[in-house]
Design an enzyme around this catalytic site. Structure first.
Site, PDB file in Angstrom:
ATOM      1  N   GLN A  82       0.848  -1.213   0.000  1.00 38.44           N
ATOM      2  CA  GLN A  82       0.000   0.000   0.000  1.00 38.44           C
ATOM      3  C   GLN A  82       0.878   1.256   0.000  1.00 38.44           C
ATOM      4  O   GLN A  82       0.566   2.257   0.648  1.00 38.44           O
ATOM      5  CB  GLN A  82      -0.918   0.002   1.226  1.00 38.44           C
ATOM      6  CG  GLN A  82      -2.141  -0.894   1.091  1.00 38.44           C
ATOM      7  CD  GLN A  82      -3.118  -0.402   0.029  1.00 38.44           C
ATOM      8  OE1 GLN A  82      -3.248   0.792  -0.235  1.00 38.44           O
ATOM      9  NE2 GLN A  82      -3.827  -1.324  -0.586  1.00 38.44           N
ATOM     10  N   SER A  83       1.969   1.233  -0.744  1.00 39.82           N
ATOM     11  CA  SER A  83       2.936   2.330  -0.705  1.00 39.82           C
ATOM     12  C   SER A  83       2.395   3.631  -1.307  1.00 39.82           C
ATOM     13  O   SER A  83       2.038   3.689  -2.484  1.00 39.82           O
ATOM     14  CB  SER A  83       4.189   1.910  -1.473  1.00 39.82           C
ATOM     15  OG  SER A  83       5.035   3.022  -1.683  1.00 39.82           O
ATOM     16  N   ASN A  84       2.371   4.683  -0.485  1.00 43.04           N
ATOM     17  CA  ASN A  84       2.048   6.016  -1.008  1.00 43.04           C
ATOM     18  C   ASN A  84       3.157   6.499  -1.929  1.00 43.04           C
ATOM     19  O   ASN A  84       2.909   7.162  -2.933  1.00 43.04           O
ATOM     20  CB  ASN A  84       1.929   7.026   0.147  1.00 43.04           C
ATOM     21  CG  ASN A  84       0.824   6.671   1.105  1.00 43.04           C
ATOM     22  OD1 ASN A  84      -0.310   6.485   0.690  1.00 43.04           O
ATOM     23  ND2 ASN A  84       1.143   6.561   2.383  1.00 43.04           N
TER      24      ASN A  84
END
Ligand SMILES: *Cc1c(COP(=O)(O)O)cnc(C)c1O
Length: 339
Positions: A82-84
Protein backbone atom coordinates in the site's frame (compact mmCIF):
# COMPACT_ATOMS: atom_id res chain seq x y z
CA UNK A 1 20.13 28.73 1.44
CA UNK A 2 19.86 28.81 -2.30
CA UNK A 3 18.35 25.64 -3.77
CA UNK A 4 18.03 27.09 -7.26
CA UNK A 5 21.13 25.35 -8.61
CA UNK A 6 19.28 22.02 -8.34
CA UNK A 7 16.91 21.24 -11.21
CA UNK A 8 13.35 21.01 -9.92
CA UNK A 9 9.93 20.18 -11.34
CA UNK A 10 6.98 21.86 -9.62
CA UNK A 11 3.95 19.76 -8.70
CA UNK A 12 2.26 22.11 -6.22
CA UNK A 13 1.07 25.67 -6.61
CA UNK A 14 2.29 27.81 -3.70
CA UNK A 15 2.76 26.81 -0.06
CA UNK A 16 0.71 24.19 1.80
CA UNK A 17 -1.59 25.82 4.38
CA UNK A 18 -0.94 25.97 8.12
CA UNK A 19 -4.23 25.57 9.99
CA UNK A 20 -5.27 25.52 13.66
CA UNK A 21 -7.10 22.43 14.98
CA UNK A 22 -9.25 23.98 17.75
CA UNK A 23 -11.87 21.23 18.05
CA UNK A 24 -9.27 18.50 18.11
CA UNK A 25 -7.14 20.44 20.62
CA UNK A 26 -10.19 20.84 22.90
CA UNK A 27 -11.09 17.14 22.65
CA UNK A 28 -7.49 16.19 23.39
CA UNK A 29 -7.27 18.57 26.37
CA UNK A 30 -10.28 16.88 27.94
CA UNK A 31 -8.19 13.70 28.28
CA UNK A 32 -4.97 15.44 29.40
CA UNK A 33 -3.79 16.07 32.99
CA UNK A 34 -5.89 18.84 34.59
CA UNK A 35 -8.02 19.06 31.44
CA UNK A 36 -5.35 21.14 29.69
CA UNK A 37 -3.37 20.12 26.63
CA UNK A 38 -1.30 21.49 23.77
CA UNK A 39 -2.58 23.78 21.05
CA UNK A 40 -2.22 21.66 17.93
CA UNK A 41 -1.91 23.03 14.41
CA UNK A 42 -1.35 21.22 11.12
CA UNK A 43 0.75 21.91 8.04
CA UNK A 44 -1.21 20.42 5.18
CA UNK A 45 1.39 18.51 3.18
CA UNK A 46 -1.47 16.12 2.42
CA UNK A 47 -2.58 18.85 -0.03
CA UNK A 48 0.59 18.70 -2.10
CA UNK A 49 0.14 17.97 -5.80
CA UNK A 50 0.04 14.57 -7.57
CA UNK A 51 -3.21 12.69 -7.29
CA UNK A 52 -3.44 13.26 -4.23
CA UNK A 53 -0.01 14.21 -3.01
CA UNK A 54 1.90 13.79 0.20
CA UNK A 55 5.45 14.15 1.45
CA UNK A 56 6.83 12.15 -1.50
CA UNK A 57 5.66 14.93 -3.83
CA UNK A 58 8.30 17.30 -2.46
CA UNK A 59 11.11 14.77 -2.85
CA UNK A 60 10.01 13.85 -6.37
CA UNK A 61 10.26 17.46 -7.53
CA UNK A 62 14.03 17.07 -7.32
CA UNK A 63 14.30 13.36 -8.16
CA UNK A 64 12.17 13.50 -11.30
CA UNK A 65 13.98 16.62 -12.51
CA UNK A 66 17.21 14.62 -12.19
CA UNK A 67 15.67 11.64 -14.03
CA UNK A 68 14.62 13.92 -16.90
CA UNK A 69 18.05 15.57 -16.99
CA UNK A 70 19.58 12.10 -17.37
CA UNK A 71 17.27 11.20 -20.24
CA UNK A 72 15.43 8.41 -18.42
CA UNK A 73 12.20 7.02 -19.89
CA UNK A 74 11.13 4.91 -16.90
CA UNK A 75 11.03 5.47 -13.14
CA UNK A 76 11.75 2.36 -11.07
CA UNK A 77 11.02 2.41 -7.35
CA UNK A 78 9.97 0.18 -4.46
CA UNK A 79 7.66 0.06 -1.46
CA UNK A 80 5.09 -1.91 0.51
CA UNK A 81 1.83 -3.21 -1.06
CA UNK A 82 0.00 0.00 0.00
CA UNK A 83 2.94 2.33 -0.71
CA UNK A 84 2.05 6.02 -1.01
CA UNK A 85 5.54 6.58 -2.34
CA UNK A 86 4.99 4.18 -5.25
CA UNK A 87 1.62 5.73 -6.05
CA UNK A 88 2.95 9.30 -6.06
CA UNK A 89 6.01 8.31 -8.11
CA UNK A 90 3.66 6.72 -10.64
CA UNK A 91 1.53 9.87 -10.71
CA UNK A 92 4.64 11.97 -11.40
CA UNK A 93 5.65 9.56 -14.17
CA UNK A 94 2.22 9.82 -15.78
CA UNK A 95 2.39 13.60 -15.68
CA UNK A 96 5.88 13.64 -17.21
CA UNK A 97 5.11 11.08 -19.92
CA UNK A 98 7.40 8.48 -18.34
CA UNK A 99 6.75 4.79 -17.67
CA UNK A 100 6.90 3.45 -14.13
CA UNK A 101 7.70 0.05 -12.55
CA UNK A 102 7.68 -1.09 -8.92
CA UNK A 103 9.30 -3.75 -6.82
CA UNK A 104 6.80 -4.41 -4.01
CA UNK A 105 8.13 -5.82 -0.74
CA UNK A 106 5.53 -7.97 1.02
CA UNK A 107 6.70 -6.86 4.48
CA UNK A 108 3.71 -8.48 6.12
CA UNK A 109 3.53 -12.00 4.57
CA UNK A 110 0.31 -12.53 2.61
CA UNK A 111 -0.54 -8.80 2.58
CA UNK A 112 -0.30 -8.37 -1.20
CA UNK A 113 -3.54 -8.84 -3.11
CA UNK A 114 -4.09 -8.01 -6.76
CA UNK A 115 -7.70 -7.10 -5.88
CA UNK A 116 -6.78 -4.69 -3.05
CA UNK A 117 -8.30 -1.23 -2.86
CA UNK A 118 -6.49 1.91 -1.68
CA UNK A 119 -3.14 2.61 -3.27
CA UNK A 120 -3.01 -0.73 -5.05
CA UNK A 121 -6.17 0.14 -6.95
CA UNK A 122 -4.55 3.46 -7.88
CA UNK A 123 -1.40 1.67 -9.10
CA UNK A 124 -3.60 0.01 -11.68
CA UNK A 125 -5.75 3.04 -12.47
CA UNK A 126 -2.70 5.29 -12.95
CA UNK A 127 -1.25 2.66 -15.28
CA UNK A 128 1.80 1.09 -13.66
CA UNK A 129 3.71 -0.69 -16.41
CA UNK A 130 4.76 -3.62 -14.28
CA UNK A 131 5.19 -4.62 -10.66
CA UNK A 132 7.18 -7.45 -9.11
CA UNK A 133 6.29 -8.72 -5.63
CA UNK A 134 9.19 -9.96 -3.50
CA UNK A 135 9.28 -11.37 0.07
CA UNK A 136 10.22 -9.37 3.18
CA UNK A 137 13.94 -8.89 3.61
CA UNK A 138 14.77 -8.92 -0.12
CA UNK A 139 17.65 -6.64 -1.18
CA UNK A 140 15.46 -3.95 -2.75
CA UNK A 141 18.38 -2.09 -4.33
CA UNK A 142 19.47 -5.24 -6.16
CA UNK A 143 15.89 -6.05 -7.18
CA UNK A 144 15.40 -2.57 -8.67
CA UNK A 145 18.77 -2.82 -10.44
CA UNK A 146 17.50 -6.08 -11.96
CA UNK A 147 14.49 -4.23 -13.39
CA UNK A 148 16.75 -1.44 -14.70
CA UNK A 149 19.07 -4.00 -16.36
CA UNK A 150 16.13 -5.71 -18.04
CA UNK A 151 14.97 -2.34 -19.41
CA UNK A 152 18.50 -1.53 -20.60
CA UNK A 153 18.54 -4.78 -22.60
CA UNK A 154 15.44 -3.48 -24.38
CA UNK A 155 17.19 -0.21 -25.19
CA UNK A 156 15.35 1.72 -22.52
CA UNK A 157 16.69 3.88 -19.71
CA UNK A 158 15.57 3.50 -16.11
CA UNK A 159 16.04 5.93 -13.26
CA UNK A 160 16.04 4.21 -9.88
CA UNK A 161 14.41 6.04 -6.98
CA UNK A 162 15.22 4.49 -3.58
CA UNK A 163 12.45 3.52 -1.13
CA UNK A 164 10.54 6.59 0.05
CA UNK A 165 12.61 8.76 -2.31
CA UNK A 166 15.01 9.15 0.61
CA UNK A 167 18.46 10.02 -0.60
CA UNK A 168 20.33 13.34 -0.49
CA UNK A 169 18.55 14.72 -3.55
CA UNK A 170 15.07 13.70 -2.33
CA UNK A 171 15.83 15.21 1.07
CA UNK A 172 16.15 18.60 -0.61
CA UNK A 173 12.36 18.55 -0.86
CA UNK A 174 12.17 18.90 2.91
CA UNK A 175 14.87 21.55 3.00
CA UNK A 176 12.55 23.47 0.66
CA UNK A 177 9.68 22.71 3.06
CA UNK A 178 11.68 24.08 6.03
CA UNK A 179 12.27 27.29 4.07
CA UNK A 180 8.61 27.50 3.10
CA UNK A 181 7.62 27.03 6.75
CA UNK A 182 10.06 29.68 7.96
CA UNK A 183 8.64 32.16 5.46
CA UNK A 184 5.05 31.34 6.47
CA UNK A 185 5.78 31.80 10.18
CA UNK A 186 7.35 35.17 9.41
CA UNK A 187 4.52 36.34 7.17
CA UNK A 188 1.71 35.06 9.39
CA UNK A 189 3.26 36.09 12.69
CA UNK A 190 3.11 32.50 13.95
CA UNK A 191 5.44 30.70 16.34
CA UNK A 192 5.59 27.06 17.41
CA UNK A 193 7.33 25.30 20.27
CA UNK A 194 7.58 22.04 18.40
CA UNK A 195 7.10 20.39 15.02
CA UNK A 196 5.99 16.73 15.01
CA UNK A 197 6.64 14.58 11.96
CA UNK A 198 6.54 10.90 10.96
CA UNK A 199 9.93 9.28 10.59
CA UNK A 200 10.19 6.32 8.19
CA UNK A 201 12.67 6.01 5.33
CA UNK A 202 13.95 9.29 6.85
CA UNK A 203 13.98 11.72 3.91
CA UNK A 204 11.30 13.87 5.48
CA UNK A 205 12.69 13.99 9.01
CA UNK A 206 16.31 14.11 7.81
CA UNK A 207 15.60 16.78 5.20
CA UNK A 208 13.88 18.89 7.86
CA UNK A 209 16.83 18.46 10.25
CA UNK A 210 19.16 19.71 7.50
CA UNK A 211 16.78 22.54 6.61
CA UNK A 212 16.33 23.61 10.25
CA UNK A 213 20.10 23.61 10.84
CA UNK A 214 20.95 25.35 7.59
CA UNK A 215 18.30 28.04 8.06
CA UNK A 216 18.85 28.39 11.83
CA UNK A 217 15.24 27.47 12.61
CA UNK A 218 15.24 27.06 16.38
CA UNK A 219 11.94 25.17 16.76
CA UNK A 220 12.29 21.73 18.32
CA UNK A 221 11.62 18.89 15.87
CA UNK A 222 10.30 15.51 16.99
CA UNK A 223 10.21 12.48 14.69
CA UNK A 224 7.80 9.71 15.61
CA UNK A 225 8.95 6.37 14.19
CA UNK A 226 6.60 4.50 11.87
CA UNK A 227 8.77 1.40 11.45
CA UNK A 228 11.73 1.61 13.86
CA UNK A 229 12.58 2.60 17.42
CA UNK A 230 15.09 5.41 18.13
CA UNK A 231 18.14 3.16 18.50
CA UNK A 232 17.96 2.32 14.78
CA UNK A 233 15.86 5.25 13.49
CA UNK A 234 17.93 8.15 14.87
CA UNK A 235 21.21 7.05 13.18
CA UNK A 236 19.33 6.61 9.89
CA UNK A 237 17.85 10.11 10.11
CA UNK A 238 21.20 11.60 11.09
CA UNK A 239 22.88 9.92 8.11
CA UNK A 240 20.21 11.30 5.76
CA UNK A 241 20.49 14.80 7.28
CA UNK A 242 24.27 14.67 6.88
CA UNK A 243 24.00 13.56 3.24
CA UNK A 244 21.64 16.48 2.55
CA UNK A 245 23.96 18.96 4.31
CA UNK A 246 26.90 17.61 2.28
CA UNK A 247 25.00 17.91 -1.00
CA UNK A 248 24.23 21.51 -0.07
CA UNK A 249 27.88 22.13 0.81
CA UNK A 250 26.97 23.46 4.26
CA UNK A 251 30.24 22.28 5.78
CA UNK A 252 28.60 21.22 9.02
CA UNK A 253 28.39 18.02 11.01
CA UNK A 254 24.88 17.13 12.15
CA UNK A 255 25.06 16.86 15.96
CA UNK A 256 23.32 13.78 17.42
CA UNK A 257 21.07 16.00 19.55
CA UNK A 258 19.60 17.56 16.39
CA UNK A 259 17.79 14.26 15.80
CA UNK A 260 15.00 13.58 18.29
CA UNK A 261 13.00 10.38 17.82
CA UNK A 262 10.40 8.49 19.76
CA UNK A 263 9.39 4.90 19.10
CA UNK A 264 6.78 2.41 20.19
CA UNK A 265 3.73 3.79 18.43
CA UNK A 266 4.40 1.85 15.21
CA UNK A 267 4.43 -1.48 17.00
CA UNK A 268 3.60 -4.35 16.79
CA UNK A 269 4.70 -3.91 13.18
CA UNK A 270 4.92 -1.42 10.32
CA UNK A 271 1.50 -0.96 8.67
CA UNK A 272 -0.34 -3.21 11.17
CA UNK A 273 -3.28 -1.35 12.76
CA UNK A 274 -3.41 -0.48 16.47
CA UNK A 275 -6.35 0.69 18.63
CA UNK A 276 -4.52 4.00 19.25
CA UNK A 277 -4.17 4.57 15.48
CA UNK A 278 -7.89 3.91 15.01
CA UNK A 279 -8.70 6.37 17.82
CA UNK A 280 -6.48 9.04 16.23
CA UNK A 281 -7.90 8.57 12.72
CA UNK A 282 -11.48 8.70 14.02
CA UNK A 283 -10.81 11.66 16.30
CA UNK A 284 -9.30 13.86 13.58
CA UNK A 285 -12.00 12.87 11.09
CA UNK A 286 -14.80 13.67 13.55
CA UNK A 287 -13.44 16.86 15.14
CA UNK A 288 -11.75 18.50 12.14
CA UNK A 289 -12.76 16.54 9.01
CA UNK A 290 -9.04 15.91 8.62
CA UNK A 291 -8.28 12.55 7.03
CA UNK A 292 -5.18 10.86 8.41
CA UNK A 293 -3.90 7.52 7.15
CA UNK A 294 -3.67 4.13 8.88
CA UNK A 295 0.06 3.42 8.30
CA UNK A 296 1.83 6.71 8.98
CA UNK A 297 -0.02 9.80 10.15
CA UNK A 298 -2.58 7.79 12.19
CA UNK A 299 0.22 6.23 14.24
CA UNK A 300 2.18 9.50 14.45
CA UNK A 301 -0.91 11.33 15.73
CA UNK A 302 -1.52 8.45 18.18
CA UNK A 303 1.98 9.24 19.45
CA UNK A 304 1.26 12.96 19.74
CA UNK A 305 -1.97 12.21 21.63
CA UNK A 306 -0.25 9.85 24.05
CA UNK A 307 2.67 12.24 24.66
CA UNK A 308 0.17 15.01 25.43
CA UNK A 309 -1.82 12.78 27.80
CA UNK A 310 1.41 11.90 29.60
CA UNK A 311 2.39 15.57 29.84
CA UNK A 312 5.56 15.08 27.75
CA UNK A 313 4.10 17.53 25.25
CA UNK A 314 3.02 20.13 27.79
CA UNK A 315 -0.22 22.03 28.33
CA UNK A 316 -0.24 25.27 26.38
CA UNK A 317 2.57 24.10 24.09
CA UNK A 318 2.03 25.10 20.48
CA UNK A 319 2.61 22.09 18.28
CA UNK A 320 2.69 21.90 14.49
CA UNK A 321 1.81 18.45 13.15
CA UNK A 322 3.16 17.87 9.66
CA UNK A 323 0.46 15.95 7.77
CA UNK A 324 2.47 13.87 5.32
CA UNK A 325 -0.54 12.52 3.38
CA UNK A 326 -1.57 8.92 2.71
CA UNK A 327 -5.36 9.12 2.94
CA UNK A 328 -5.77 6.83 -0.09
CA UNK A 329 -4.66 3.90 2.10
CA UNK A 330 -7.78 4.44 4.26
CA UNK A 331 -9.80 2.55 1.67
CA UNK A 332 -7.71 -0.57 2.20
CA UNK A 333 -8.39 -0.50 5.97
CA UNK A 334 -12.14 0.16 6.03
CA UNK A 335 -13.16 -2.68 8.36
CA UNK A 336 -10.53 -1.88 10.97
CA UNK A 337 -11.30 1.85 11.00
CA UNK A 338 -15.03 1.44 11.56
CA UNK A 339 -14.75 -1.60 13.83
C1 LIG B 1 6.41 7.81 3.35
C2 LIG B 1 5.49 8.43 4.32
C3 LIG B 1 5.95 8.92 5.56
C4 LIG B 1 7.37 8.74 6.03
O1 LIG B 1 8.24 9.63 5.40
P1 LIG B 1 9.75 9.25 5.18
O2 LIG B 1 10.33 10.36 4.42
O3 LIG B 1 9.77 7.93 4.46
O4 LIG B 1 10.38 9.10 6.53
C5 LIG B 1 5.06 9.55 6.40
N1 LIG B 1 3.76 9.70 6.04
C6 LIG B 1 3.28 9.23 4.88
C7 LIG B 1 1.84 9.41 4.58
C8 LIG B 1 4.13 8.58 3.97
O5 LIG B 1 3.62 8.11 2.81
Amino acid sequence: MDLSRFPRRRYTEGATPIEPLPRFSAALAASCPGGRGPEVWVKRDDLLGLAPGGNKTRKLEFLVADALAQGADTLVTCGAPQSNHCRITLAAAAKEGLKCRFVIEERVPGSFSEAASGNHFLFRLLGVEDLTVVPAGTDMGAAMQGVADELARQGRKAYIIPGGGSNALGGLGYVACAQELQQQLFEQGLAFDRVVVGSGSSGTHGGLVAGFLGNRIAVSLLGIGVSRDPDTQAPLVRKEAQAVCDLLGLGLTVPPEAVQCVGGYWQPKYSVPTPAMVEAVQMLARTEALLLDPVYTGKVMAGLIDLARRGVIGAGERVLFLHTGGMTALFAYQDVLLG
